[in-house]
Design an enzyme around this catalytic site. Structure first.
Site, PDB file in Angstrom:
ATOM      1  N   ASP A   1     123.574  36.473 -73.997  1.00 51.03           N
ATOM      2  CA  ASP A   1     123.021  36.597 -75.353  1.00 51.03           C
ATOM      3  C   ASP A   1     122.389  37.968 -75.532  1.00 51.03           C
ATOM      4  O   ASP A   1     122.086  38.663 -74.552  1.00 51.03           O
ATOM      5  CB  ASP A   1     122.000  35.498 -75.629  1.00 51.03           C
ATOM      6  CG  ASP A   1     120.725  35.656 -74.807  1.00 51.03           C
ATOM      7  OD1 ASP A   1     120.844  35.853 -73.578  1.00 51.03           O
ATOM      8  OD2 ASP A   1     119.624  35.581 -75.371  1.00 51.03           O
TER       9      ASP A   1
ATOM     10  N   GLU B   1     118.603  33.952 -72.813  1.00 52.57           N
ATOM     11  CA  GLU B   1     117.553  34.584 -72.011  1.00 52.57           C
ATOM     12  C   GLU B   1     116.594  35.363 -72.888  1.00 52.57           C
ATOM     13  O   GLU B   1     115.386  35.408 -72.623  1.00 52.57           O
ATOM     14  CB  GLU B   1     118.190  35.505 -70.963  1.00 52.57           C
ATOM     15  CG  GLU B   1     117.207  36.053 -69.927  1.00 52.57           C
ATOM     16  CD  GLU B   1     116.570  37.389 -70.310  1.00 52.57           C
ATOM     17  OE1 GLU B   1     115.703  37.867 -69.568  1.00 52.57           O
ATOM     18  OE2 GLU B   1     116.948  37.959 -71.372  1.00 52.57           O
TER      19      GLU B   1
END
Length: 417
Positions: free
Chosen positions: A80, A175
């Site tokens: 991400d 994350e």
């Protein structure tokens, strides 16, 4: 090196921005696009036991090619990108043989990446830089780490003469919003220890990070016609401003470094009736971390007391949630895993830069879940913004570090104890 550039670009052009307001995992559906691409790619290069679960956590295995017993190690990155800046329609630009001068990212908007401001650029004269076009982030955090892990595994598969034990790799969503390790199955991963490839410049090796918490503070108010507001109106935005002014001066991200902690107000939305402020609390020292949270509560109590009679109930409501803790406590008992990474860097001509992380990685949470997990450089700079860039040579160096760690670990007890 073109191979690593092409792979990196194929990842960053896919929008994988996460969303802290979402309750799903992954937090955004678009993260699945890259996740499925990675699964296909891992299978294509010859990785085994390639899996993806219902929350998009990816794991795969490179089997051992030695007869003796070797600790199972892992390498982990997240796919991400940060919601702090636009991650859609990334258009990477390649600057070959960088000359040390200003790089015009976007002539129409006059956006310039300049070494006069970003002095680290001067380390990379003569190298190949990958930059943004000035309208988005790049996504080197942490698609560079994924690029390096996949490339290192491919290299080991294609060069079986390099001896190594069993290696597990893992790629995670979310994350950037602090949830990357929340659903990571440490038992399924099955490694004795791992490394996140999620640092910045070449040489970074980190096993200390912030203790971290997030706070959401809601300020109430009363809206009255401004012409008749005397003694009646309560402007929640002004109360929020008073709260911010109560925080210690000089303890913000832009005024701290090293082991210094901070308060960081990162979002505020409001009206007269209600203002919501979000901030993060960071400190390497656990006692100071607890005192920072206590200070927030103290300021809130002070404001509530001030408005108790006029408002009739608490005018400020606070929610503080711990996010992760300093991994140092979990890594020091197995310090040899840091020593291996340090030795690997030295053997390929990199000077290790061992320092505390001024942030967090999946590794901090994973260490507390039973998987000690120091952090290694991925090579990028200026993460989470339009000035983000990465030298291709730094990614290549990270690949070499991964390979060397695998090689050293296979040498046995003399190396790791």
């Amino acid at each position: 090196m073109q191979h690593i550039i092409d792979r990196f670009i194929s990842y960053v052009i896919i929008d994988t921005e996460s969303d802290s307001n979402s309750e799903t995992t992954p937090s955004t559906q678009k993260q699945w696009t890259l996740a499925h691409k990675l699964v296909d790619e891992l299978k294509a290069i010859g990785m085994q036991d390639v899996t993806i679960d219902d929350k998009s956590y990816i794991m795969a295995t490179l089997p051992s090619n030695v007869a003796h017993e070797v600790p199972i190690i892992g390498f982990i990155s997240h796919f991400d990108t940060s919601p702090d800046f636009c991650g859609a329609n990334v258009k990477p630009q390649i600057v070959r043989n960088y000359d040390g001068k200003d790089i015009v990212l976007n002539p129409d908007k006059n956006i310039v990446l300049s070494p006069s401001y970003f002095k680290d650029l001067l380390q990379y004269k003569g190298q190949t830089l990958i930059t943004t076009d000035g309208t988005t982030l790049l996504g080197a955090d942490d698609k560079a780490g994924i690029t390096e892990i996949v490339t290192a595994m491919e290299f080991l598969i294609n060069n079986p003469e390099i001896k190594h034990g069993k290696i597990r790799i893992g790629f995670t969503p979310d994350e950037e919003i602090g949830r990357g390790a929340h659903h990571f199955d440490v038992d399924k991963f099955g490694a004795e220890w791992a490394y996140t490839m999620d640092g910045s410049q070449v040489g970074e090796l980190e096993y200390e990070n912030f203790n971290a918490a997030g706070a959401k503070i809601t300020f109430k108010g009363k809206s009255v016609h401004p012409g008749y507001a005397k003694g009646k109106m309560i402007n929640s935005m002004l109360i929020a401003n008073d709260f911010i002014n109560e925080l210690p001066s000089g303890e913000t991200p832009e005024e701290t470094k090293g082991y210094e902690g901070f308060f960081h107000v990162h979002h505020i939305t409001g009206s007269i009736e209600e203002t919501v402020l979000e901030l993060i609390i960071r400190d390497h020292n656990k006692k100071k971390f607890e005192r920072r949270k206590e200070l927030i509560e103290k300021i809130v109590r002070k404001i509530n007391k001030k408005f108790a009679k006029q408002f009739g109930e608490d005018i400020v409501i606070t929610e503080i949630k711990d996010q992760y803790y300093n991994m140092k406590e979990k890594v020091l008992p197995v310090k040899h895993i840091v020593d291996i990474a340090e030795k690997a860097m030295k053997e390929i001509g990199i000077k290790p830069l061992i320092k505390p992380i001024r942030g967090g990685t999946d590794g901090s949470q994973l260490s507390y879940k039973g998987l000690p997990c120091p952090n290694i450089f991925a090579g990028g700079h200026n993460f989470h913004g339009k000035y983000e860039y990465i030298p291709a040579e730094s990614m290549q160096k990270a690949v070499e570090v991964i390979v060397k760690i695998a090689e050293l670990t296979a040498l046995g007890d003399s190396i790791i104890k």
